[in-house]
Structure formats: structure tokens, C-alpha cells
Design a protein around this motif. Structure first.
Motif, PDB file in Angstrom:
ATOM      1  N   ASN A 162       0.842  -1.198   0.000  1.00  0.00           N
ATOM      2  CA  ASN A 162       0.000   0.000   0.000  1.00  0.00           C
ATOM      3  C   ASN A 162       0.875   1.246   0.000  1.00  0.00           C
ATOM      4  O   ASN A 162       0.785   2.090   0.897  1.00  0.00           O
ATOM      5  N   VAL A 163       1.706   1.370  -1.018  1.00  0.00           N
ATOM      6  CA  VAL A 163       2.714   2.431  -1.032  1.00  0.00           C
ATOM      7  C   VAL A 163       2.093   3.824  -1.122  1.00  0.00           C
ATOM      8  O   VAL A 163       2.732   4.813  -0.748  1.00  0.00           O
ATOM      9  N   GLN A 164       0.846   3.923  -1.595  1.00  0.00           N
ATOM     10  CA  GLN A 164       0.204   5.237  -1.671  1.00  0.00           C
ATOM     11  C   GLN A 164      -0.295   5.707  -0.305  1.00  0.00           C
ATOM     12  O   GLN A 164      -0.586   6.893  -0.114  1.00  0.00           O
ATOM     13  N   HIS A 206       8.856 -12.024  -0.960  1.00  0.00           N
ATOM     14  CA  HIS A 206       8.209 -12.172  -2.265  1.00  0.00           C
ATOM     15  C   HIS A 206       7.765 -10.809  -2.801  1.00  0.00           C
ATOM     16  O   HIS A 206       7.976 -10.500  -3.988  1.00  0.00           O
ATOM     17  N   LEU A 207       7.172  -9.989  -1.955  1.00  0.00           N
ATOM     18  CA  LEU A 207       6.690  -8.680  -2.395  1.00  0.00           C
ATOM     19  C   LEU A 207       7.839  -7.785  -2.835  1.00  0.00           C
ATOM     20  O   LEU A 207       7.736  -7.070  -3.833  1.00  0.00           O
ATOM     21  N   LEU A 208       8.952  -7.813  -2.098  1.00  0.00           N
ATOM     22  CA  LEU A 208      10.102  -6.993  -2.471  1.00  0.00           C
ATOM     23  C   LEU A 208      10.676  -7.444  -3.809  1.00  0.00           C
ATOM     24  O   LEU A 208      11.001  -6.617  -4.672  1.00  0.00           O
ATOM     25  N   GLN A 209      10.800  -8.742  -3.996  1.00  0.00           N
ATOM     26  CA  GLN A 209      11.312  -9.274  -5.251  1.00  0.00           C
ATOM     27  C   GLN A 209      10.389  -8.906  -6.412  1.00  0.00           C
ATOM     28  O   GLN A 209      10.837  -8.563  -7.510  1.00  0.00           O
ATOM     29  N   LEU A 215      10.237   0.236  -6.472  1.00  0.00           N
ATOM     30  CA  LEU A 215       9.810   0.554  -5.115  1.00  0.00           C
ATOM     31  C   LEU A 215      10.544   1.788  -4.604  1.00  0.00           C
ATOM     32  O   LEU A 215      11.760   1.889  -4.726  1.00  0.00           O
ATOM     33  N   GLN A 216       9.804   2.724  -4.009  1.00  0.00           N
ATOM     34  CA  GLN A 216      10.408   3.959  -3.528  1.00  0.00           C
ATOM     35  C   GLN A 216      10.143   4.240  -2.051  1.00  0.00           C
ATOM     36  O   GLN A 216      10.668   5.214  -1.520  1.00  0.00           O
ATOM     37  N   ILE A 246      18.382  -6.331  -5.793  1.00  0.00           N
ATOM     38  CA  ILE A 246      17.632  -5.416  -6.661  1.00  0.00           C
ATOM     39  C   ILE A 246      18.028  -3.955  -6.440  1.00  0.00           C
ATOM     40  O   ILE A 246      17.401  -3.043  -6.975  1.00  0.00           O
ATOM     41  N   ASN A 247      19.069  -3.755  -5.616  1.00  0.00           N
ATOM     42  CA  ASN A 247      19.572  -2.402  -5.321  1.00  0.00           C
ATOM     43  C   ASN A 247      18.515  -1.512  -4.677  1.00  0.00           C
ATOM     44  O   ASN A 247      18.423  -0.306  -4.968  1.00  0.00           O
ATOM     45  N   TYR A 248      17.723  -2.118  -3.801  1.00  0.00           N
ATOM     46  CA  TYR A 248      16.745  -1.338  -3.044  1.00  0.00           C
ATOM     47  C   TYR A 248      17.427  -0.780  -1.792  1.00  0.00           C
ATOM     48  O   TYR A 248      17.969  -1.542  -0.992  1.00  0.00           O
ATOM     49  N   PRO A 249      17.396   0.529  -1.576  1.00  0.00           N
ATOM     50  CA  PRO A 249      18.198   1.149  -0.520  1.00  0.00           C
ATOM     51  C   PRO A 249      17.565   1.111   0.869  1.00  0.00           C
ATOM     52  O   PRO A 249      17.419   2.142   1.542  1.00  0.00           O
ATOM     53  N   ALA A 250      17.156  -0.066   1.334  1.00  0.00           N
ATOM     54  CA  ALA A 250      16.672  -0.182   2.705  1.00  0.00           C
ATOM     55  C   ALA A 250      17.839   0.010   3.665  1.00  0.00           C
ATOM     56  O   ALA A 250      18.945  -0.482   3.422  1.00  0.00           O
TER      57      ALA A 250
END
Length: 283
Positions: A162-164, A206-209, A215-216, A246-250
Motif C-alpha cells: 500500500n505504497v500510496q 516475495h513482495l520486495l522481489q 519501489l520507492q 535489486i539495489n533497493y536502498p533499505a
């Protein structure tokens, strides 16, 4: 939709630590939740709101009595909302184990009997409770969400799906891959059935992949290295591996000597509140 009924309130750092009850149409039972209201509630501007999701065996009061979050929330002018971890009541299905049933809702929408009559915690957190908070408090349109262990799983899954609605997401020692750990497999089998494709919507890895580089949403995770469940329940690390792929900056931090308890949460909760405040105030 029923309104929130105030059942307890006490002064705390210039604000008020409150407890509410209401009838949940989604969960088909009466529910309680704890809300810290900072002193800035008297001002006209909209306040930022952080939802906190607790872990196995907890209710709405564990976080507010053990984390020590109110001091910083009062300084920042942040509302803290701590719902219960499952539906409650004599008519609600339960299990003898601590990791299923009451206190262990896993923030999913159950589809299997007898759980499907009440266990709709995903919809409760995402839809019903935010509407009640907006009706009760003068707050910003979007929220942030955080949690611990099972609640960390809930925060990650809900935030990713629910990113919005959420400006930022954080977790302490989260269950990130419930499809592959004992806690998750037991709960997802009971609540959703044997078809593992239905589990994927509640698995943060799974959702992150799935969302990948698009994803922001800003994300912060803290994990203790003395946590007894770090390896046995596959906490944090599988999620970190995918984030790197996936180079997601968490932002993921590991802390030597810290365990799974609220002593760990209390040690770093200020960092999480300030993290969420920065992003909530950017809207």
C-alpha cells in the motif's frame, strides 16, 4: 462505522496516553487500541501518525508500556497508534499454541474456517482503523507504519502493498519470509490453507522481489545479533539479500548483544520515530 470510545486516559510528557474501544465490523468483534496523543494536538495543523504493530502474544498495551516512545513522540508532535494483534472475545476462534489464534493474527485476511469469521487483521489495519483515526484526530492524510517480529512482518507487508498510503516503513527483528519459517508456515497454513500461492501476498521477501527497482518507500530495519530467533525463524537477513540483489536502498542495521525483547526496541525506538517524522512531514 462505529466511532472510537475513550475508556482510559493519563497524562504523559505533556500529552495523553489513551485507550479506546470500538466494535469492528471487519473483525466482527469488539476491539481495543492504545493511542498516544502529543501536546501539539491543540494546534490547528495536521499531526503525523505512526501505526505500531506488535508481535506474538502481545496486545495493544505492550508497546506503550515498554518501548518508551512517548517522550520523543511528544517532542515531535506525533500520534502513536497501537492496535491489538488479533481479534478478541469468547466467540473468536483460538489455538492452544502461542503462535496461532488470539495474540497471533499475523495481519492477514483468513480464508479458512474457523478463522475466516474474525481473522481479517490485514483489512482492519489497512482500511477500518485508519478511517477511525482520521475521523477522531486532526492528522495528516498519509501515515507511516512500524512493528516488531510478527508486527514487523505486518508492517513490511502492509507498507509494501500500500505504497500510496504510507510515507515510510520500519521494523524491529521482523519475520520477513513467513513462507519459509516455522512461525509463518503454521499460521499461513491455518489461516489461508495449503495453496502456497495464496501465501505470497503476505511474504515481504516475495513482495520486495516482485516490486523490484520501482519501489520507492523509505524503509528502516533494526536487528539484534543475540536474537534467539534470528536464524531459526529467518529474521531480516533473507529480506536484506533481496534488497541488495535489486539495489533497493533499505537501511538495515545489526546490533551486537541485543536480543528479541522490548529492551532492544526501547534502545532504538527514537531513531525510528525520527526516521518516520522526516518522511511524514514531507507530505
Amino acid at each position: 462505522m462505529a466511532s472510537l470510545e475513550l475508556i482510559a486516559s493519563t497524562n504523559c510528557f505533556g500529552g495523553q496516553q489513551q485507550r479506546y474501544q470500538h466494535h469492528s465490523e471487519v473483525l466482527n468483534c469488539d476491539m481495543k487500541l492504545s493511542v498516544f496523543v502529543p501536546p501539539q494536538v491543540q494546534l490547528s495543523h495536521r499531526l503525523p501518525v505512526l501505526f505500531w504493530l506488535s508481535g506474538l502474544t502481545c496486545n495493544d498495551e505492550n508497546f506503550i508500556t515498554k518501548a518508551g516512545a512517548q517522550r520523543v513522540a511528544a517532542e515531535l508532535g506525533m500520534i502513536l497508534v497501537a492496535p491489538d494483534t488479533s481479534p478478541r472475545g469468547d466467540e473468536v476462534a483460538d489455538d492452544e499454541g502461542y503462535d496461532l489464534g488470539k495474540g497471533a493474527g499475523f495481519y492477514v485476511n483468513a480464508t479458512q474456517a474457523p478463522w475466516d469469521s474474525h481473522y481479517k487483521m490485514y483489512d482492519y489495519i489497512v482500511e477500518e482503523l485508519p478511517a477511525l483515526i482520521r475521523d477522531t484526530f486532526h492528522c495528516k492524510a498519509k501515515f507511516s507504519i512500524a512493528g516488531h517480529s510478527m508486527g514487523g512482518h505486518g508492517a513490511l507487508v502492509i507498507g509494501l502493498s500500500n505504497v500510496q498510503q504510507y510515507m515510510s516503513v520500519s521494523a524491529f527483528a521482523p519475520i520477513v519470509n513467513p513462507m519459509a519459517c516455522d512461525w509463518g508456515k503454521k499460521a499461513l497454513t491455518a489461516y489461508l490453507g495449503e495453496d502456497k500461492t495464496s501465501w505470497q501476498q503476505y511474504d515481504a521477501c516475495h513482495l520486495l522481489q516482485q516490486q523490484g527497482q520501482f519501489l520507492q518507500v523509505p524503509m528502516l530495519i533494526d536487528q539484534g545479533l543475540a536474537d534467539d530467533f534470528l536464524d531459526s525463524q529467518k529474521l531480516t537477513r533473507p529480506f536484506e539479500q533481496i534488497a541488495k540483489q535489486i539495489n533497493y536502498p533499505a537501511e538495515i542495521n545489526y546490533h551486537s548483544g541485543y536480543d528479541h525483547s522490548y529492551y532492544f526496541i526501547a534502545s532504538f525506538i527514537e531513531n525510528h520515530l525520527r526516521f518516520h517524522y522526516r518522511h511524514l512531514m514531507s507530505q
